[in-house]
Structure formats: C-alpha cells, structure tokens
Design an enzyme around this catalytic site. Structure first.
Site, mmCIF file in Angstrom:
data_model
loop_
_atom_site.group_PDB
_atom_site.id
_atom_site.type_symbol
_atom_site.label_atom_id
_atom_site.label_comp_id
_atom_site.label_asym_id
_atom_site.label_seq_id
_atom_site.Cartn_x
_atom_site.Cartn_y
_atom_site.Cartn_z
ATOM 1 N N LYS A 50 0.833 -1.193 0.000
ATOM 2 C CA LYS A 50 0.000 0.000 0.000
ATOM 3 C C LYS A 50 0.876 1.255 0.000
ATOM 4 O O LYS A 50 0.651 2.172 -0.797
ATOM 5 C CB LYS A 50 -0.890 -0.029 1.239
ATOM 6 C CG LYS A 50 -2.137 0.785 1.134
ATOM 7 C CD LYS A 50 -2.982 0.628 2.400
ATOM 8 C CE LYS A 50 -3.727 -0.689 2.445
ATOM 9 N NZ LYS A 50 -4.367 -0.924 3.750
ATOM 10 N N ARG A 120 -3.425 3.111 8.435
ATOM 11 C CA ARG A 120 -3.714 1.954 7.577
ATOM 12 C C ARG A 120 -2.586 0.923 7.616
ATOM 13 O O ARG A 120 -1.423 1.265 7.431
ATOM 14 C CB ARG A 120 -3.896 2.412 6.126
ATOM 15 C CG ARG A 120 -4.705 3.662 5.982
ATOM 16 C CD ARG A 120 -4.714 4.178 4.549
ATOM 17 N NE ARG A 120 -5.342 3.274 3.601
ATOM 18 C CZ ARG A 120 -5.327 3.455 2.284
ATOM 19 N NH1 ARG A 120 -4.683 4.489 1.760
ATOM 20 N NH2 ARG A 120 -5.927 2.597 1.490
ATOM 21 N N GLY A 129 -8.315 -7.728 4.232
ATOM 22 C CA GLY A 129 -9.140 -7.758 5.432
ATOM 23 C C GLY A 129 -8.521 -8.441 6.643
ATOM 24 O O GLY A 129 -9.175 -8.616 7.654
ATOM 25 N N MET A 131 -5.769 -7.464 8.398
ATOM 26 C CA MET A 131 -5.289 -6.555 9.429
ATOM 27 C C MET A 131 -6.213 -5.345 9.494
ATOM 28 O O MET A 131 -7.224 -5.299 8.829
ATOM 29 C CB MET A 131 -3.856 -6.157 9.137
ATOM 30 C CG MET A 131 -2.905 -7.318 9.364
ATOM 31 S SD MET A 131 -1.236 -6.827 9.054
ATOM 32 C CE MET A 131 -1.305 -6.393 7.356
ATOM 33 N N ARG A 364 -3.021 -1.448 -6.612
ATOM 34 C CA ARG A 364 -2.139 -2.610 -6.524
ATOM 35 C C ARG A 364 -2.480 -3.546 -7.677
ATOM 36 O O ARG A 364 -3.555 -3.421 -8.286
ATOM 37 C CB ARG A 364 -2.314 -3.339 -5.195
ATOM 38 C CG ARG A 364 -3.709 -3.863 -5.013
ATOM 39 C CD ARG A 364 -3.886 -4.517 -3.644
ATOM 40 N NE ARG A 364 -5.295 -4.778 -3.414
ATOM 41 C CZ ARG A 364 -5.862 -4.832 -2.220
ATOM 42 N NH1 ARG A 364 -5.137 -4.664 -1.140
ATOM 43 N NH2 ARG A 364 -7.141 -5.081 -2.096
ATOM 44 N N HIS A 482 -15.700 -9.391 0.637
ATOM 45 C CA HIS A 482 -14.669 -10.304 1.152
ATOM 46 C C HIS A 482 -14.747 -11.681 0.483
ATOM 47 O O HIS A 482 -13.755 -12.222 0.013
ATOM 48 C CB HIS A 482 -14.830 -10.432 2.669
ATOM 49 C CG HIS A 482 -13.810 -11.325 3.298
ATOM 50 N ND1 HIS A 482 -14.079 -12.649 3.576
ATOM 51 C CD2 HIS A 482 -12.535 -11.114 3.654
ATOM 52 C CE1 HIS A 482 -12.999 -13.207 4.095
ATOM 53 N NE2 HIS A 482 -12.041 -12.286 4.153
ATOM 54 N N ARG A 603 7.181 -46.319 -14.455
ATOM 55 C CA ARG A 603 7.368 -47.308 -13.392
ATOM 56 C C ARG A 603 6.799 -48.637 -13.881
ATOM 57 O O ARG A 603 5.587 -48.778 -14.029
ATOM 58 C CB ARG A 603 6.623 -46.891 -12.132
ATOM 59 C CG ARG A 603 6.982 -45.531 -11.586
ATOM 60 C CD ARG A 603 6.026 -45.243 -10.419
ATOM 61 N NE ARG A 603 6.181 -43.925 -9.867
ATOM 62 C CZ ARG A 603 5.588 -42.830 -10.364
ATOM 63 N NH1 ARG A 603 4.822 -42.907 -11.441
ATOM 64 N NH2 ARG A 603 5.770 -41.671 -9.778
ATOM 65 N N SER A 813 18.910 -39.471 -12.989
ATOM 66 C CA SER A 813 17.633 -38.826 -12.709
ATOM 67 C C SER A 813 17.479 -38.808 -11.199
ATOM 68 O O SER A 813 17.538 -39.853 -10.551
ATOM 69 C CB SER A 813 16.493 -39.596 -13.363
ATOM 70 O OG SER A 813 15.274 -38.989 -13.021
ATOM 71 N N ASN A 817 11.919 -38.045 -4.110
ATOM 72 C CA ASN A 817 11.072 -38.547 -3.017
ATOM 73 C C ASN A 817 11.904 -39.389 -2.061
ATOM 74 O O ASN A 817 11.968 -39.130 -0.856
ATOM 75 C CB ASN A 817 9.921 -39.406 -3.549
ATOM 76 C CG ASN A 817 9.018 -38.627 -4.480
ATOM 77 O OD1 ASN A 817 9.074 -37.404 -4.526
ATOM 78 N ND2 ASN A 817 8.209 -39.338 -5.233
ATOM 79 N N CYS A 880 12.783 -36.708 -11.285
ATOM 80 C CA CYS A 880 11.492 -37.345 -11.539
ATOM 81 C C CYS A 880 10.681 -37.541 -10.264
ATOM 82 O O CYS A 880 9.725 -38.284 -10.246
ATOM 83 C CB CYS A 880 11.701 -38.677 -12.252
ATOM 84 S SG CYS A 880 12.644 -39.843 -11.282
ATOM 85 N N TYR A 900 16.257 -31.409 -17.296
ATOM 86 C CA TYR A 900 14.800 -31.462 -17.430
ATOM 87 C C TYR A 900 14.157 -31.779 -16.093
ATOM 88 O O TYR A 900 14.815 -32.264 -15.169
ATOM 89 C CB TYR A 900 14.371 -32.506 -18.481
ATOM 90 C CG TYR A 900 14.634 -33.947 -18.080
ATOM 91 C CD1 TYR A 900 13.723 -34.639 -17.279
ATOM 92 C CD2 TYR A 900 15.789 -34.611 -18.494
ATOM 93 C CE1 TYR A 900 13.960 -35.947 -16.884
ATOM 94 C CE2 TYR A 900 16.034 -35.914 -18.108
ATOM 95 C CZ TYR A 900 15.126 -36.584 -17.309
ATOM 96 O OH TYR A 900 15.365 -37.873 -16.916
HETATM 97 P P1 ADP Z 1 -7.772 -2.466 3.515
HETATM 98 O O1 ADP Z 1 -6.393 -2.876 3.272
HETATM 99 O O2 ADP Z 1 -8.545 -3.344 4.404
HETATM 100 O O3 ADP Z 1 -8.478 -2.104 2.233
HETATM 101 P P2 ADP Z 1 -7.321 0.323 3.816
HETATM 102 O O4 ADP Z 1 -6.199 0.873 4.628
HETATM 103 O O5 ADP Z 1 -7.110 0.353 2.350
HETATM 104 O O6 ADP Z 1 -7.675 -1.101 4.338
HETATM 105 O O7 ADP Z 1 -8.574 1.226 4.193
HETATM 106 C C1 ADP Z 1 -9.886 0.776 4.414
HETATM 107 C C2 ADP Z 1 -10.870 1.713 3.700
HETATM 108 O O8 ADP Z 1 -10.722 3.049 4.134
HETATM 109 C C3 ADP Z 1 -10.626 1.743 2.210
HETATM 110 O O9 ADP Z 1 -11.855 1.766 1.543
HETATM 111 C C4 ADP Z 1 -9.903 3.046 1.990
HETATM 112 O O10 ADP Z 1 -10.109 3.543 0.707
HETATM 113 C C5 ADP Z 1 -10.461 3.928 3.061
HETATM 114 N N1 ADP Z 1 -9.471 4.929 3.443
HETATM 115 C C6 ADP Z 1 -8.231 4.693 3.904
HETATM 116 N N2 ADP Z 1 -7.553 5.839 4.097
HETATM 117 C C7 ADP Z 1 -8.393 6.834 3.772
HETATM 118 C C8 ADP Z 1 -8.279 8.261 3.739
HETATM 119 N N3 ADP Z 1 -7.146 8.869 4.087
HETATM 120 N N4 ADP Z 1 -9.333 8.974 3.344
HETATM 121 C C9 ADP Z 1 -10.479 8.336 2.998
HETATM 122 N N5 ADP Z 1 -10.669 7.014 2.991
HETATM 123 C C10 ADP Z 1 -9.624 6.255 3.374
HETATM 124 MG MG MG Z 2 -7.519 -1.080 0.850
#
Ligand code: ADP
Ligand code: MG
Ligand code: MG
Length: 926
Positions: A50, A120, A129, A131, A364, A482, A603, A813, A817, A880, A900
C-alpha cells in the site's frame, strides 16, 4: 497466490539488531505529498504494498491525500523490543506529523481546522481484510465541533466521529463490534431510520454519546481525547494485528513469512460521507473473474471506505458513476488506465470523491482467477501493452490448475431449475453439502465430505472454512466483497450477493423462493454465471481437457487457444526440458498433449497390477527356483512388451526413461494377516486339498519376504541383483518393443534406469545384463537401437559418489522422493504424523516432500550434479520426484543446472510455465 517465493528470504533478525544499535543513521518514516514521495513502487519490502503504491501514485502526480509510511522495520523492532517503539523513531514520526500538518494546512486536534488521518496497515503481500485500518483519527469532543464549523456540516462531523469511536474501540481497545452495533441499531430504531444515511446530526450526537458510554463501560476508561496519544495507540494496534490469529492463518495458507511485518500508513482523510456529492468505491481495470476488458467495480454515495466491502449497503455498479458524477468518472477512468499501463498489470484501486473531487487511495496489482490471468496475459500481448516474455510473468503457474478443473455437464445442468442467481464472483463448478459455519466446513471435510460454505457474508475469520470448501455462497455483498476477493484468490468457485437467500445461520437452514435447504442438503452453483441450484450435479472435464481428448475443437474454445498460446511463449524462454511421469500409454498420451516431450519415469511395476497380471507376478515371486521363475517371466514378457510399445508410441519418438523393478516384492502379495485368517478359516471348515496347501505355501513365502523396514529393504537394484532374470526380461521387453517400432519407422531411444543405486558396482552388475540382453535382441531382430543405461540418484551415497557412478551411467535422474526420505531419515509414509506439527512450530517452513528442501536435500542434489559432470561433462541429468511439478522446486532445479524436470501429466502445464519463469529468474506467485 504466494506459493513460490517464501523459501529464500533472508532471516530478518541479524539485520534488525544492527539497525537498532544505530537508529539515527537510518530512515524509518517515508513522506508522500505535494507531487513528491520519499519512496516508490519498488520499495514494497520497506513500505508494504500500500505504501509503495501511494508513493508511486504521488510521484506520478495523481491526486493522493498526503501522508507518511512507517516502515515494516519498525514493526519488527516493535516486536523485538516487546511492544515498544524506540524514542528516536517516535521523534521521527512526530516530525512527519508536523510535515503532514504543514502539507494539509490543518492541525491535529485543532478546534477550527482539525487534521484527520487514517491509520492503515499494509504488508508487502496484500492480505485482504486480515489486518486493521482506522479512519477519522484525530477527532475528539472539541475537534468534532471544529470540523462542524469548518464544513458547516454537523451531520458529517458526527457521522465521522461515531465511525472513529467504533473503529478505534474495536481495533485498539478490542471491544466487540456488536456492543456498538447494538447502540446504533437502537438509535436507528428509535428514530425510525431504515439505513445509516437516514440519521441526522442530532441522532448521530446521540450515537456518539452512547458509543462513549460503551467505551467507558467496556474498557474502564474514557475515550482517549489526545490525538497524538490516539495515533500511537492506533499504530501499535496495527502492529499487533500482524500477529492476530486470522493473519497468521492467512500467512500459513499462502506461505508468507511471519518475520516481514507490516508497515503503517498515516494519511490525511478525504471524505466520501459529506453528502450526495461525495462517494467512495473500489474497482479493477479489468474483470478479475473472467479477465474481460471492462471497467469493473462498485461505489456508494455518501459513505466511507469500509462500507463498500462490508456489505452494509448494497453498492452500485461503477458504470452508474458516469451518470451521477461524469467528471470524476472520466478522470477515474483516465487515471486507472494510466496506472495499468504504468504497472503493466491489472490494477485494483480504491478511490474517494469528496464534493465531486476525486482522490486515489490505493492501487495494486489485482488478484485474479486463473482463468482471468490467462485471458489478461494474452490480451495484454494483443494490445501490445506487454511482450510475450512479460506476459508469461503475469501468470502464477499454480493458477493454471484452475483451468483444468471440471465444470458441470451442460445437459444435466440445464435440466435442473435454477433456484436463484447471485453475482458470479469466481468461476468454476461447485457442488456439495451445505454448511453454515467455517468450523463446520472444516469438521465435515475432515470426515471426507464435500461442502459448500453458505454465509450471509463472510468475514476474515472464515478463512479456514473457505479454504476447505468446494465453493462459497453468500447472500449479501458485491463483486468486491470479502467472499468474492478471497474466493478469486483461492481459485474457489464463488457466488456472492444472492439476495433472495434468507439465511438462518443459527437454525442451520436457508429459504429461497419457497424451498427450504437444511445443513447437509446438496446444492450446486456455477461461479461463471451465478446460477444456484438445489441438487447434486455431476461435473464434466474442463474445456481444455475436452480439446485434448478430441471432444471439442480447438477453434471452438477461446480459453484453450489462449492457454496454448501462453504455454508456447513459455516454451521459447525455458531452458529445461519438460517430461512426464507416466506408466501407461493413455497417461503418456495425455502428457504429450499437455506438452511433455519425453517420459522421465515409467514405473514398470504399475504395469504388473494390470488386469490378469497379478497371478503371474505372484507365480514369479513364489517360485523357489530359477526355472519356475523364468516360466512366469516368459508369460510376463509379451505383456510388458506391449506396454512399452504403447508408451513409446504415445511419445512419438521422444525419449522414454523406463525404470526396472523397484518396490519390495511383498507389495504384490496378499497381506500376511489376511492370509492367516484365510488359512485358519479353511482349516476350521475342514477343507483340505489344493486350496489350503496353496494358501499355506503363500503364507510361508509372505512370511519369508516380511521385512521390518521394507522401504529400506529388499528393493530397487537389490532385487535386480538377486533376481537377474527380472532385469533380463524387462530389458528384452524394452528392446523388442523399440525394435518393433523401428520396423514401423518410428525411432525411439529407450533410457533404461536402474533404481536405488548407492554403489557403482551395483550399477555395473545390472548394466552388464542390460547390454548382453540388448545385444542378443538386436541380433535376433536384425535392428540396431540406440539406448542408454543410467541410474536414479535417490540414495545419499549415490549422490556423494556420483563421480564414480557417472563412469558407468549415461544419465542421472534424481529421485527426490526417496532422496528426501533418506536425507532426512523421515519415512515418507509416516511423516504425515509429525510434519504438520513441525510446520506449526516453524521447525520446517513447508512439507519437504511437496517442495524441495533446497538447503539440505538441495545440497545433496548439487553435489551429485557437480560430481557427475566432473566425470562426464555432458551427463544428462533430470529429476522425476513429486517436486518436478512444484514451481518453487523447479526454480531450484533450474539453478542447479538440471536438463529437465519430470512430473505428473496434469502438472505439465504448470511445469512449462514455471520452468520459463525460472529461466528468467523471476518468481511469480507472490
Ligand atoms: P484495507 O487494506 O482493508 O483495504 P485500507 O487501509 O485500504 O484497508 O482502508 C480501508 C478503507 O478506508 C478503504 O476503503 C480506503 O479507501 C479507506 N481509506 C483509507 N484511508 C483513507 C483516507 N485517508 N481517506 C479516505 N478514505 C480512506
Ligand atoms: Mg484497501
Ligand atoms: Mg525411489
């Protein structure tokens, strides 16, 4: 999927210690803002994915709210120092807060222009989701009034504050979400509000007061009012979330090492919740489910980030943004198209629109299904966005397996009525028994059942259940919820947002259009169309397999053509050859169609189990003299000759390595216990005569052959030495088959491979037999055949004396295993009992029978290669074992200089792609 690269990352500890000693000399915090960033996209190790993306977008001049990234090293230090951050780093962070205040023109905690930030999490590898992130930090009882004054929007100010208290309360103070949700629902109910946005300022003030009460009650303290204190607490909570159970479980599944830590991004807030000229959303530059070139995503008006993913309100498809805010939409399309070009990969992005002004919050490389990966890679080449060489690095080899997975038989599928339809989040055919919790899914699968996990929505804690299920079905949430994200990533068929499902998770049933489905009932769905049916439906082979077996024309299958194209590009870049382990003609045929150009291991004993053969084999084993044994072998000869003929023919003249008999002989005889029961039964019923006598003598022979450690016993070359007539028969069958083909105009070069050699004299003994019989046969047939005699290197002594052995062996060869079994001293049939615990305790990173132990077994392999080539520089060397189809192992074999790899037919496509990536020294799958 991060399957390939974890193995060779350096241990962090030694580096960290030296850093701590001299913290001043290092940089731990990286600023981004005002068109310039300290970091860039190549700094994922330090900034996390990120942070690196935010830096890159800032440098590219895109509208990104300013902020700074606290590096992953600080996370490691935090754990090293028992949950403390050293003073010097605290100061560095404080300096960056000042810098951010300057860049944003606002001040933390100010009562007229307060700076609000998000805190973040973000590790090198994205862990959706797993962390935590906290929004609107910096608000307190005074600052919220300041925010109201500044924006003249009291509703917005208090909406932000209540969100902050809830997130902070949950993530930092570890108060269960329900405690807050309960109060929220109470206020909504009291005010007759249907959705969150119906609440006005007064109602939200009420919510805030109630939330503060929850915090006081549950944590024993008032909600912290000092923004700098809030920031420290939030930062540490993000560090702590790196070690929460679900994050650990996620890393275990994806082979992500624990020591790399997470970065923390502190970023100025922008607001999608100021009213209906504001919005927030997520999207992909192409469909992550099918790869289609379409702008893909969802948004919510008047909302903050987490609302979209959480499935609280159902988001709108991103196309509709064009009508509502055309300018912001156009800009978003331009920016994301540019990002895709810049990264040369599909982008998964987050954005927020504040009063019609667009801000980018994340980008990303998008996770995608195996199907989409192949479509996207081939489209990119067609669009000249990437070269074929770059394209083969866009696909995780493991993902190709998804393309070989079965689908439903269309005829049967269309007979059953569709119960409901959801969003097609991840393609594939899923059929199984309904379960309603992740724990149940695991339990049932352990009992050998196939399950479909049905949930209103999934949460990160469900990950273990999702992993074992055939498919995932949810009632709420969109294409980026999710369940959808994780389903695609796992390559698991998923249908989400099937809104007609009325799920009663407690009562373990759901209702849909008048039907009730209970736990344990069968359902099936198609992840490509979203159709759900209440029935068990048999599946049929994938399109690719249909093309290979001739039931579907290649021109009729778009995905087959793309698959083939991608693999043919791979073939241009790989150095190692790809062979298959195949024992029977039809396996060899499939392997050839998948692109194997040779058999690395045939074999012969598997042929002994063929129809009607076992009695002959038993006769051979039971013979107590050579003459009787030869009689049985004479009966086996024509059968083996036909087998070899078939395999050679299926390989169209490519090399075929045939291993002489290997397993201990007892494997061909009935079990000792069973025979004892049989004999006792015959005796008890008073039956005498031939049958009893036969069983008795069989039992006697079985007892003679009984061994305490059969895998270390009378097997492999040791059998060939004690029963030379078996080697004779097998050689004769091989050479006769080759002669027959030769007469039909097909040239084959058989490679006769002697197993389990540890002494050069063992090999010499067998080679003498092979050469003698081969010469005889060629004379009888009047045909000259080129053949090779070589050995399997699978006993450590063989590898350590490979220079001697190579004097007599024309090829090696590696049988990895047995080599793994013998190098570790782990019985591969029993190791399952402790290997899992070894992995849990981090004594071993992974199962060494699945992915080669590059350090130990790898050292033995390297020694064998080096010594072997010292004696015979042009020695042909392959592998192999099971490892031949494992991408991480293939990278090792490339570096060890093997010629190979040989793997099971179904793994051939994976191996072709992985070998190309290995030749280019790029590990894909992180
Ligand atoms: P995750 O990795 O779980 O997506 P994020 O750190 O990306 O967590 O953030 C969770 C949500 O909050 C995302 O939808 C993101 O766009 C929003 N968000 C994060 N930082 C900001 C910010 N500075 N302003 C507005 N929205 C934010
Ligand atoms: Mg995010
Ligand atoms: Mg072996």
């Amino acid at each position: 999927m991060a399957k390939t690269s974890a193995a060779k990352r350096p241990a962090a500890t030694s580096q960290i210690k030296s850093r701590i000693r001299n913290p001043k000399s290092r940089k731990y915090v990286y600023f981004f803002g005002g068109g310039k960033a300290d970091g860039n996209r190549n700094m994922k190790d330090l900034l996390g994915g990120k942070g690196a993306g935010l830096a890159e977008m800032t440098n590219a001049g895109l509208p990104v709210p300013p902020g700074f990234t606290i590096s992953t090293e600080v996370c490691t230090i935090y754990y090293e120092q028992k949950a403390k951050v050293p003073e010097a780093i605290e100061r560095e962070i404080a300096d960056h807060v000042k810098k951010l205040e300057k860049a944003s023109g606002a001040t933390l905690g100010s009562t007229d222009n307060p700076l609000l930030v998000s805190v973040r999490s973000g590790a090198k590898f994205s862990m959706p989701g797993m962390m935590d992130t906290i929004l609107n930090l910096g608000l307190n009882d005074d600052a919220v009034e300041g925010l109201k004054r500044k924006t003249s929007n009291g509703r917005f100010a208090f909406d932000s504050y209540r969100r902050f208290i809830q997130m902070f309360g949950n993530v930092v103070l570890e108060i269960p979400k329900e405690a807050f949700e309960h109060e929220f629902e109470a206020v909504k109910h009291a005010r007759g509000a249907k959705i969150d946005t119906d609440l006005d300022e007064a109602a939200l003030r009420d919510v805030v007061e109630r939330y503060k009460g929850v915090v006081r009650k549950k944590s024993g303290k008032a909600f912290p009012q000092d923004p700098r204190e809030q920031l420290k607490m939030a930062r540490n909570a993000v560090f702590r979330s790196w070690m929460n159970t679900r994050a650990i479980e996620y890393r275990r599944i994806y082979d992500i090492p624990d020591h790399i830590g997470t970065a923390v991004n502190v970023q100025m807030m922008v607001f999608g919740n100021t009213g209906d000229r504001s919005a927030t959303g997520v999207g992909f530059t192409r469909s992550p489910a099918t790869g289609a070139k379409e702008f893909y995503g969802e948004f919510l008006i008047n909302a903050q980030g987490e609302d979209v993913v959480a499935g609280i309100r159902t988001p709108q498809p991103i196309r509709e943004l064009e009508q509502v805010m055309p300018k912001a939409y156009k800009q978003l399309r331009e920016i994301t198209t540019r990002l895709e070009k810049n990264y040369k990969d599909v982008q998964d992005f987050e954005f927020t629109i504040q009063e019609e002004r667009l801000f980018m919050l994340q980008t990303r490389n998008g996770k995608r299904t195996g199907y989409a990966a192949v479509v996207i890679a081939t489209d990119f080449v067609a669009e000249k966005l990437v070269t074929p060489k770059e394209a083969i690095l866009l696909v995780d080899p493991e993902a190709l397996n998804q393309l070989l997975a079965p689908g439903f038989d269309p005829a049967e599928w269309s007979r059953i009525p569709t119960a409901t339809k959801g969003l097609p989040a991840s393609p594939g055919a899923a059929s199984g028994q309904v379960v309603f919790s992740a724990d149940h899914a695991v339990e049932w699968v352990n009992q050998g059942k196939q399950v479909i996990l049905v949930r209103r929505e999934t949460v990160p804690d469900d990950i273990h259940g999702m992993f074992v299920a055939q498919g995932i079905l949810t009632a709420t949430g969109g294409m980026t919820s999710h369940a959808a994200v994780v389903g695609r990533q796992m390559g698991k068929p998923s249908v989400v947002g099937a809104g007609e499902l009325q799920i009663d998770e407690k009562g373990k049933q759901f209702r849909v259009n008048g039907q009730t489905v209970k736990e344990g009932d069968y359902i099936s769905f198609n992840g490509l169309t979203g159709e759900v049916k209440i029935a068990q439906v048999a599946s049929k082979p994938s399109e690719i397999l249909q093309v290979l077996d001739g039931t579907l024309k290649a021109e009729k299958s778009d995905i087959y053509q793309r698959f083939e194209k991608l693999l043919s590009w791979s073939d241009k870049f790989r150095r190692m050859g790809i062979r298959a382990n195949a024992d029977l003609p039809d396996q060899a045929d499939l392997a050839y169609k998948f692109g194997a150009r040779g058999i690395g291991l045939c074999r012969t004993e598997h042929m002994f189990f063929g129809e009607g053969r076992i009695p002959i084999v038993q006769k051979m084993i039971l013979a107590d003299n050579e003459a009787d044994r030869r009689k049985a072998l004479d009966q086996l000869l024509p059968l083996q000759r036909e087998d070899f003929y078939g395999v050679f023919k299926a390989m169209h003249g490519c090399p075929v390595t045939i291993r002489t008999i290997d397993p201990p002989l007892h494997e061909f005889l009935p079990k000792r216990e069973e025979l004892m029961v049989e004999v006792a039964r015959l005796e008890a019923t008073g039956k005498s005569g031939r049958e009893l006598a036969e069983k008795k003598s069989l039992l006697q022979r079985v007892e003679q052959l009984h061994e305490f450690n059969p895998m270390l016993g009378h097997r492999g070359v040791r059998l060939g030495i004690t029963y030379p007539e078996i080697t004779e028969m097998q050689t004769r069958a091989i050479i006769e088959a080759a002669c027959k083909l030769r007469k039909e105009g097909i040239k084959v070069v058989p490679e006769i491979m002697i197993p389990l050699v540890s002494l050069v004299k063992e090999l010499r003994d067998q080679k003498t037999i092979v050469d003698r019989v081969a010469t005889d046969v060629m004379k009888e047939q009047g045909v000259k055949i080129t053949y090779l005699v070589g050995t399997m290197i699978e006993v450590p002594r063989g590898a350590m004396t490979a220079d001697e052995i190579a004097g007599d062996a024309q090829f090696f060869s590696f049988g990895t295993n047995d080599l793994t079994q013998l190098t570790f001293g782990f019985s591969r049939d029993d190791a399952g009992k402790f290997l899992k615990i070894y992995q849990d305790k981090k004594i071993l990173d992974r199962d060494p029978f699945a992915s080669i132990d590059t350090v130990g077994v790898g050292a033995v392999v390297r020694t064998g290669v080096q010594l072997g080539r010292k004696t015979r520089p042009d020695l042909k060397i392959g592998i192999c074992g099971e490892h031949g189809g494992d991408p991480a192992s293939i990278h090792f074999f490339e570096s060890a200089g093997l010629d190979y790899v040989s793997c099971s037919p179904y793994r051939v496509p994976v191996a072709r792609l992985a070998a190309a990536q290995a030749a280019l020294s790029v590990k894909v799958g992180d």
